[in-house]
Design an enzyme around this catalytic site. Structure first.
Site, mmCIF file in Angstrom:
data_model
loop_
_atom_site.group_PDB
_atom_site.id
_atom_site.type_symbol
_atom_site.label_atom_id
_atom_site.label_comp_id
_atom_site.label_asym_id
_atom_site.label_seq_id
_atom_site.Cartn_x
_atom_site.Cartn_y
_atom_site.Cartn_z
ATOM 1 C CB SER A 157 -0.935 0.005 1.211
ATOM 2 O OG SER A 157 -0.204 -0.029 2.411
ATOM 3 C CE LYS B 152 -3.644 0.880 4.863
ATOM 4 N NZ LYS B 152 -3.389 0.475 3.467
#
Length: 880
Positions: A771, A814
């Site tokens: 990511s 996140k």
């Protein structure tokens, strides 16, 4: 004295000195040997001898063997018993010793002591005949009326006992089959007699004398039994037992009354244990096994190590809740109220719990599902399990499987395993029995009252089988080996655990009604086959607003109660709570917040206690003040004034905790908003990472220098993240002309005579995952273009070599991490837009989301004014 056809003992016998009991001919005694001379006798004579004569020794009663070889032998008793050593058992605990099982043969008299070391040896004379009896009956004329009287009392004594007991029936047959001249010695060793009385029987060499001395002992025993039968309440036939008669196999070498009573109590306990087994509701297979074991237990001497193991096994089998269960409380409204009162937010998790309760209300025989709560530490996964148990009315037990590395920890050790290991494991949740069996395995089946527990499996990333537990927690370690995983699967899977077989119990046990709740920080380390059997429910971290509500609803009242404070003594505003959350903690859960609130309460408790002490302190001039006024000097007055000035006034209540008090108690802030400071130069970008502890923001820094075109990566990166960095630099090199990216010398070949260093701060923390791809591209684009990345932007997403942005996981965690850090814009992959529905509305309103499907869109959103792309000029080639 022996006839020609009689069996003779050796004329020289080694002597075993004992003071613990008296061995009579025809009886058996177990004695412990630990003195020097006796130990040497066993080693040299019994263990090394190969003939039958070497197993015949002389047992001298009422004589202690000296503790040292240097000490002289005491005076020996004149009469002893020649004995045959039947069994020798050695042990080193608690000190080296032997246990001998000896059977008396005949009396002998010591004529002369031949030697004392290494063990005594004497010349002896045999006093009793040892004939091979071909005729088992002696004529009454030969034995006389005295023997007939003795036989009459012996038969009367035996018939007063319960003939259904095998030992009693065998004794009755012995009375008819043994020669009557051997009966006085045998019966004296069986009935309750003192050591001195046995010694008198041993010294009675003449048969007529032995009959006369034994008859009063029989009469006394008979009278005692008659009195006992009058005073004891009538019982069922299967409970009849005589505590005053000891079986011949348990003839004790310690004749004290206390020891006899202990034996009787042990015998009573075995009978009661058998009664419990027969009246328990265990399965037919388990009942058959237990009855077989109780039969073996009755035949075992208590000194055998297996005696305690067998008894512990039977007690465990009795205590298991075979057909016991609690009645679940399945009121949906009450359950909703309990969950809402105990837990704030967590709507998805509470919804699934209510669904389970609703189905249980409609279908009673529903098999317990395996719920797996996955989320960061401190978000309330285990406490939800407690609330479920509270709602259902079941007990809650937690089993931690952290560190489990062997299948015996789950299924237990087999019954034939090493004795010492059995004893060491008796208190485990799976103990000698497995964790699933002794806590269902505990904590142990003994602590749980029913076989329908709620079992919570804590740390599914991985003392005793307690089926009795109503609520359990099982932890599966991160390093769960495959053979351990197979056994954990057998415990959890409803299709298998209805007949779970623990190695220690060795019988099937039903675990299908147990509600197993597993908790984990991540599913990445759970074996796929086990994960497939569990229903995973994600429990994300809390937002700042949720933490504030949890603190004021649950944490602060709990800390006030634990520290003896009241709301009238301390006040913590929500602004202060927000400062604690943002400046002193940075976590997905609330554990650190709870500890900080505890520290504040302790500091306030000190102030309150000091204030109460000063208020309670009496004035020293209160008594006789008027009489002493004229005697007080000026110095004393000034001293009193100074003392009063030193006393601080009690604090005003309530004590308000503001930012200044927070700094005094907790120290300077641990975390600061450093985003804008770290983005003040090109080559820095902010990424978003997911960890088992929740989401985190991650800075990516890049620098370039003259070199040979090498790419250096630091920060403990995993292979996947390293590949993402190589992908990013390759994509930028292929698109350098398009975005007008050049190295220090102005060349579009970014690695021409240039080295690039990529660093991910917090180098002590291992990092991996795909990511970070878009963050690395943005960081390098900022470095080569010389432009600053927007200070309020964070991003996440995987990249491809063609410049596409692929979806990633952990979006909610996140986003919450970016919200905690004060960021305003977040770039996420286009295909992760659906994950934003799980985020609270107030968080989404504070943030701006940019959906990117390619790197062009990422770069345009990350820089102010976008990232200019040089238009491609199509050139026409002349054909002339």
């Amino acid at each position: 004295m022996a006839a020609g056809s009689a069996i003779q003992i050796p004329s020289r016998l080694p002597l075993l000195l004992t003071h613990e009991g008296v061995l009579l001919p025809g009886s058996t005694m177990r004695t412990s040997v630990d003195s020097p001379r006796n130990m040497q006798l066993v080693r040299s004579r019994l263990l090394k001898g190969t003939s039958l004569r070497s197993t015949i020794i002389g047992v001298i009663p009422n004589t202690s063997d000296p503790t040292s070889d240097c000490d002289d032998l005491p005076s020996l008793h004149r009469i002893g018993t020649a004995a045959l050593a039947v069994q020798v058992v050695g042990s080193n605990w608690p000190k080296p010793h032997y246990t001998l099982l000896v059977t008396g043969l005949c009396r002998f008299q010591i004529l002369q002591l031949l030697k004392e070391k290494p063990y005594p040896v004497a010349e002896v004379e045999q006093l009793d005949r040892l004939e091979q009896f071909t005729n088992q009956h002696k004529s009454e004329e030969e034995l006389g009326e005295l023997s007939e009287q003795f036989y009459k009392y012996a038969v009367q004594l035996v018939e007063m006992l319960d003939m259904s007991v095998p030992a009693v029936a065998k004794l009755r047959r012995l009375l008819d089959n043994l020669p009557r001249e051997a009966l006085p010695d045998i019966l004296t060793s069986i009935i309750r007699t003192s050591n001195q009385e046995k010694l008198q029987i041993l010294d009675a060499v003449r048969l007529e004398e032995r009959f006369k001395m034994t008859i009063p002992l029989l009469v006394r025993q008979i009278e005692g039994l008659k009195l006992l039968q009058k005073t004891r309440k009538p019982k069922q036939d299967d409970d009849k037992r005589v505590v005053s008669i000891r079986p011949n196999r348990r003839s004790n070498h310690i004749p004290s009354t206390t020891e006899d009573e202990e034996e009787e109590e042990d015998h009573d306990d075995v009978v009661m244990l058998e009664k419990k087994i027969r009246t328990s509701s265990m399965s037919e297979q388990a009942l058959k096994v237990c009855l077989k074991e109780i039969k073996r237990l009755k035949k075992m001497p208590q000194s055998m190590p297996e005696y305690a193991l067998t008894r512990n096994y039977l007690e465990l089998m009795v205590e298991l809740p075979w057909n016991k269960s609690t009645k679940d409380r399945l009121e949906i409204r009450a359950a909703r109220i309990v969950l809402d009162n105990d837990h704030y937010a967590m709507e998805k998790l509470k919804k699934r719990v209510l669904e389970y309760l609703a189905v249980r209300q409609l279908k009673n025989n529903l098999k317990g599902p395996i719920l797996c709560f996955v989320g960061p530490p401190g978000v309330g996964k285990t406490s939800v399990g407690r609330s479920i148990a509270k709602t259902l009315g079941r007990e809650f037990h937690r089993i931690a499987l952290g560190g489990v590395c062997d299948q015996s920890d789950i299924r237990g050790h087999r019954a034939l395993f090493n004795t010492v290991q059995h004893l060491q494991r008796e208190e485990d949740v799976f103990g000698s029995d497995g964790k699933a069996a002794d806590n269902a395995a505990t904590p142990t089946p003994r602590t749980a009252a029913t076989p329908t527990p709620v079992t919570s499996t804590a740390a599914t990333q991985t003392r005793n089988y307690n089926r009795q537990c109503s609520l359990k927690t099982i932890a599966v370690t991160n390093k769960l080996k495959w053979f351990v995983f197979v056994n954990v699967k057998g415990v959890l899977d409803p299709e298998q655990n209805h007949s779970f077989t623990d190695h220690y119990l060795n019988v099937a046990f039903d675990l299908s009604q147990v509600l197993f709740i597993a908790t984990a920080n991540t599913t990445a380390t759970i074996p796929p086959a086990l994960l497939d059997r569990m229903e995973v429910i994600q429990v994300p971290g809390y937002t700042q607003e949720e933490k504030i509500e949890i603190a004021h609803r649950h944490l602060i009242p709990k800390q006030l109660e634990q520290h003896g404070l009241t709301p009238q003594q301390i006040q913590i505003p929500q602004v202060t709570t927000l400062d604690i959350i943002t400046r002193y903690t940075r976590e997905a859960g609330v554990r650190s917040l709870d500890r900080k609130l505890g520290a504040i309460c302790r500091a306030v408790a000190v102030k309150v206690a000091e204030g109460q002490h000063k208020e309670a302190k009496p004035d020293r001039a209160e008594v006789g003040e008027e009489d002493c006024k004229e005697h007080v000097t000026e110095d004393a007055k000034s001293e009193s004034i100074s003392d009063t000035a030193d006393l601080a006034l009690p604090p005003e209540m309530p004590i308000l905790i503001d930012f200044h008090a927070l700094k005094d108690i907790l120290g300077p802030p641990m975390y600061e908003m450093e985003v804008s400071e770290r983005l003040n130069q090109p080559g820095v970008a902010i990424g978003l990472a997911w960890t088992p502890l929740g989401g985190e923001i991650m800075f990516v820094e890049a620098s370039r220098m003259d070199g040979e075109g090498q790419l250096t990566l630091t920060g403990q990166l995993g292979d996947v993240m390293k590949e993402s960095a190589h992908l990013a630099i390759s994509w930028l090199r292929s698109n350098a002309k398009r975005y007008q990216l050049t190295n220090a010398s102005g060349s579009f070949d970014l690695l021409d005579n240039t080295d690039i260093h990529l660093h991910f701060p917090a180098g002590a923390v291992t990092k991996d995952g795909p990511s970070a791809g878009v963050t690395i591209v943005t960081c390098l684009a900022s470095l080569f273009s010389g432009r600053l990345v927007c200070s309020d932007v964070a991003m996440t997403g995987e990249i491809t070599l063609r410049g596409l942005v692929l979806p990633v996981g952990g979006i909610k965690d996140k986003v919450l991490a970016a919200h905690r850090a004060g960021l305003k814009r977040i770039i996420i992959p286009q295909r992760n837009e659906k994950d934003l529905e799980e985020i609270a509305m107030n968080v989404r309103q504070d943030l701006t989301f940019v959906m990117a499907s390619c790197l062009d869109e990422v770069l345009n959103a990350a820089f102010d004014g976008g990232f200019a792309v040089k238009p491609r000029v199509e050139r026409l080639n002349s054909k002339l």
